[in-house]
Design a protein around this motif. Structure first.
Motif, PDB file in Angstrom:
ATOM      1  N   UNK A  19      12.885  -1.969   6.366  1.00  0.00           N
ATOM      2  CA  UNK A  19      13.227  -0.548   6.422  1.00  0.00           C
ATOM      3  C   UNK A  19      12.098   0.161   7.148  1.00  0.00           C
ATOM      4  N   UNK A  20      12.483   0.955   8.158  1.00  0.00           N
ATOM      5  CA  UNK A  20      11.487   1.653   8.966  1.00  0.00           C
ATOM      6  C   UNK A  20      11.849   3.124   9.135  1.00  0.00           C
ATOM      7  N   UNK A  41       0.853  -1.187   0.000  1.00  0.00           N
ATOM      8  CA  UNK A  41       0.000   0.000   0.000  1.00  0.00           C
ATOM      9  C   UNK A  41       0.889   1.238   0.000  1.00  0.00           C
ATOM     10  N   UNK A  42       0.310   2.387   0.233  1.00  0.00           N
ATOM     11  CA  UNK A  42       1.081   3.627   0.173  1.00  0.00           C
ATOM     12  C   UNK A  42       2.136   3.707   1.269  1.00  0.00           C
ATOM     13  N   UNK A  43       1.950   2.958   2.342  1.00  0.00           N
ATOM     14  CA  UNK A  43       2.854   3.065   3.484  1.00  0.00           C
ATOM     15  C   UNK A  43       3.942   2.004   3.530  1.00  0.00           C
ATOM     16  N   UNK A  44       3.669   0.824   2.981  1.00  0.00           N
ATOM     17  CA  UNK A  44       4.658  -0.248   3.118  1.00  0.00           C
ATOM     18  C   UNK A  44       4.417  -1.367   2.111  1.00  0.00           C
ATOM     19  N   UNK A  45       5.465  -2.145   1.948  1.00  0.00           N
ATOM     20  CA  UNK A  45       5.409  -3.356   1.136  1.00  0.00           C
ATOM     21  C   UNK A  45       5.933  -4.501   1.995  1.00  0.00           C
ATOM     22  N   UNK A  87       3.310   5.313  11.908  1.00  0.00           N
ATOM     23  CA  UNK A  87       4.602   6.011  11.960  1.00  0.00           C
ATOM     24  C   UNK A  87       4.703   7.090  10.892  1.00  0.00           C
ATOM     25  N   UNK A  88       4.325   6.749   9.671  1.00  0.00           N
ATOM     26  CA  UNK A  88       4.477   7.693   8.564  1.00  0.00           C
ATOM     27  C   UNK A  88       3.482   8.854   8.680  1.00  0.00           C
ATOM     28  N   UNK A  89       2.316   8.575   9.234  1.00  0.00           N
ATOM     29  CA  UNK A  89       1.336   9.647   9.445  1.00  0.00           C
ATOM     30  C   UNK A  89       1.857  10.644  10.482  1.00  0.00           C
ATOM     31  N   UNK A  90       2.451  10.132  11.561  1.00  0.00           N
ATOM     32  CA  UNK A  90       3.002  11.000  12.604  1.00  0.00           C
ATOM     33  C   UNK A  90       4.184  11.807  12.069  1.00  0.00           C
ATOM     34  N   UNK A  91       5.074  11.123  11.301  1.00  0.00           N
ATOM     35  CA  UNK A  91       6.244  11.814  10.752  1.00  0.00           C
ATOM     36  C   UNK A  91       5.829  12.914   9.786  1.00  0.00           C
ATOM     37  N   UNK A  92       4.824  12.623   8.973  1.00  0.00           N
ATOM     38  CA  UNK A  92       4.340  13.608   8.014  1.00  0.00           C
ATOM     39  C   UNK A  92       3.711  14.802   8.733  1.00  0.00           C
ATOM     40  N   UNK A  93       2.973  14.534   9.797  1.00  0.00           N
ATOM     41  CA  UNK A  93       2.337  15.610  10.567  1.00  0.00           C
ATOM     42  C   UNK A  93       3.371  16.506  11.235  1.00  0.00           C
TER      43      UNK A  93
END
Length: 272
Positions: free
Chosen positions: A124-125, A44-48, A85-91
């Motif tokens: 990868x995180x 998806x948009x966040x991970x594979x 994680x990616x939502x928090x980092x983007x915010x």
């Protein structure tokens, strides 16, 4: 009156017969047991994420099902965490690339009693670089269950000699990679204990037997990240008197030369 009772009795007998036949009919029509797939993948948009199992694992249905469902659950949880994680980092104004996590299971060796497996994991995180790690499992065919790899060794066995051998082998491998003598004590990385390491069995030159034990170490465990993973072989000469008596008959002959992990210097050799 007699005819009415007789007719009612026939109906009751027929009904009972139908009831007795129903379970057999349902059993005959029951769907076959599902077989776990050999892989799982989602993107998806966040991970594979991906899980890969070796084809021979189908010979051991319980092990197959267990590894598939545990892997699927782990990767699904990874997808959920990647989204958070990616939502928090983007915010916070720090967007990160999409995460990924792969689990690839392989069979290292089989004997009359054991199936030795290991998994290579890459993920990868959002850090400075990807990470890699290992899992190592030992399936006991006689118990139809997993057993700790450390249980290969006899309780109370003196492991000090083989632990020293293991440490010296790591030092020799590290020295070959960096081109200079090195000791673990001076490197900042500890000497591991064999019993607590991720262990895989290595096939023997004698069919159906085990020829050696290899210890797998991910980056950062016995050396810096740049040196990559390590695979250290423990020959049978170092294992004499250490294997639990119940498993001693599984070991014989010499180990085959192949290693589970690729030679980290193979690309260098090709370039030269």
């Amino acid at each position: 009156m007699f005819k009415a009772r007789f007719g009612l009795a026939l109906l009751l007998i027929a009904g009972l017969a139908a009831c007795h036949k129903k379970p057999d009919d349902q059993k005959a029509k029951a769907p076959p047991a599902t077989v776990a797939p050999l892989g799982f993948a989602r993107t998806n948009d966040d991970a594979q994420v991906s899980l890969t199992l070796p084809d021979p694992i189908k010979l051991y249905p319980e092990l197959h099902t267990r590894l598939y469902h545990e892997g699927q659950a782990s990767l699904t949880a990874f997808l959920d965490q990647a989204h958070k994680d990616r939502a928090e980092a983007s915010a916070d104004g720090f967007p990160t690339p999409a995460y990924y996590h792969s689990i690839t299971w392989k069979i290292a060796a089989q004997s009359s009693r054991f199936v030795s497996l290991y998994a290579e994991e890459d993920d990868y995180q959002g850090g400075a670089h990807p990470n890699s790690s290992f899992q190592a499992l030992l399936w006991d065919k006689s118990k139809n269950d997993l057993i700790p790899t450390g249980s290969l060794f006899a309780p109370g066995a003196d492991m000090s000699g083989v632990d020293r051998f293991l440490c010296h082998q790591i030092e020799a491998a590290r020295a070959a990679r960096i081109g200079a003598p090195v000791t673990q004590s001076g490197s900042g990385f500890p000497c591991p204990d064999l019993k607590d390491s991720r262990l895989i069995l290595i096939p023997s030159t004698i069919d159906g037997k085990i020829g050696a034990v290899d210890a797998l170490y991910a980056p950062y465990e016995v050396g810096p990240y740049a040196e990559g993973p390590y695979e250290v072989r423990i020959p049978q000469s170092q294992l004499k008197g250490l294997i639990a008596p119940a498993y001693a008959d599984q070991f014989a002959g010499e180990a085959i030369k192949e290693e589970a992990l690729p030679d980290p210097d193979s690309d260098k050799d090709k370039a030269q």
